[in-house]
Design an enzyme around this catalytic site. Structure first.
Site, mmCIF file in Angstrom:
data_model
loop_
_atom_site.group_PDB
_atom_site.id
_atom_site.type_symbol
_atom_site.label_atom_id
_atom_site.label_comp_id
_atom_site.label_asym_id
_atom_site.label_seq_id
_atom_site.Cartn_x
_atom_site.Cartn_y
_atom_site.Cartn_z
ATOM 1 N N GLN A 218 0.951 -1.158 0.144
ATOM 2 C CA GLN A 218 -0.037 0.066 0.012
ATOM 3 C C GLN A 218 0.948 1.219 0.009
ATOM 4 O OE1 GLN A 218 -3.838 -0.224 2.182
ATOM 5 N NE2 GLN A 218 -2.616 -1.505 3.479
ATOM 6 N N TYR B 126 4.167 -10.297 16.097
ATOM 7 C CA TYR B 126 4.232 -9.164 14.963
ATOM 8 C C TYR B 126 4.958 -8.146 15.756
ATOM 9 C CZ TYR B 126 3.026 -5.247 11.798
ATOM 10 O OH TYR B 126 2.969 -4.112 11.106
#
Length: 285
Positions: free
Chosen positions: A11, A121
């Site tokens: 993105q 993460y």
């Protein structure tokens, strides 16, 4: 400025390409983040004036069972990039995340607040931040949240897909943060990279997120309000939507340091959402 960008199809990288067509973009075939030494070699080979790392392992749930790879991509590779940049004296801008915090409380997280990631993460992204700082070169670590655009996998595109086939949705309402248009992140990256090139003393950790803060439920309601899809939204707690990785409840980010250092204000996400929906052809006329 000769700009080297790690990332090509994500993105933020896509939006960077729109704004910096003269930059060199390295996709996975050009520089695999599973090969940190190769990433460092790419920096030495291109000899850029600035580097932006817009690539990462972002599959939050999958990372719970894939920590070794996530650590290599999110920590080892940025560390190698930072060492290469430090050796050449060029600034590195690295995209990080609100997931480095534990999501407690209800006040916005300041860049200097103590981290406490809830899952793999967040831990790997925090390790990447620390590796960059340890390298000792000029850098800006830009933490952001809830990224959306007309490309890739994100909340807006998911809502549009579900809204075409469902009349009612249950959306989490106790997670709060700032949805952030990838277009605005890209613009901020270019501005900060240029400033850091001129003044390496601005090295540090910064926050950048859209405003006003909202919940996922509030974000979904805005999406359907702009598209005109007749979808009924029911708010649910995170506990009713279990996932392999824990999500922070409080993803609010204090962005005042970024505004003070670079003159970059928080973007209004409703404006970015309107632009994205228009690009996708889903904006109600």
């Amino acid at each position: 400025m000769t700009l080297l960008v790690f990332g090509k199809s994500g993105q933020i990288a896509t939006e960077l390409a729109r704004r910096a067509p003269g930059a060199v973009f390295l996709g996975r075939k050009d520089a695999d983040l599973c090969d940190p030494e190769g990433c460092a070699a790419a920096i030495h080979a291109h000899a850029p004036n600035a580097v932006i790392n817009a690539a990462a392992y972002t599959a939050v749930d999958h990372a719970e069972d894939d920590e070794a790879v996530a650590m290599r991509v999110n920590a080892d590779a940025p560390g190698a990039m930072a060492e290469a940049c430090a050796a050449q004296g060029v600034p590195l801008l690295h995209i990080s995340t609100d997931y480095v915090f534990d999501g407690s409380g209800d006040t916005a997280w300041h860049p200097g607040d103590g981290p406490g990631p809830l899952g793999v993460y967040g831990r790997t992204k925090l390790a990447g931040e620390r590796a960059i700082v340890q390298a000792g070169g000029p850098h800006a670590i830009l933490r952001t949240s809830w990224v959306f655009s007309a490309q890739g996998g994100n909340f807006v595109r998911t809502m549009l897909r579900l809204g075409r086939t469902r009349e009612a949705l249950s959306i989490v309402e106790d997670q709060v943060g700032g949805p952030t248009p990838a277009a605005d992140i890209a613009a901020a990256c270019l501005s900060i990279s240029g400033a850091l090139r001129e003044n390496p003393g601005q090295t540090g950790i910064y926050h950048f997120a859209g405003w006003p803060d909202t919940s996922w439920k509030g974000f979904a309601e805005a999406i359907f309000g702009m598209t005109g899809h007749a979808v009924s939204i029911t708010g649910i707690p995170t506990s009713d939507y279990p996932t392999p990785a824990k999500r922070p409840l409080n993803s609010r980010l204090d962005c005042r340091t970024t505004e003070h250092a670079f003159g970059i204000t928080r973007p209004r996400w409703q404006t970015g959402l309107r632009d994205v929906l228009k690009e996708l052809g889903d904006l109600r006329q």
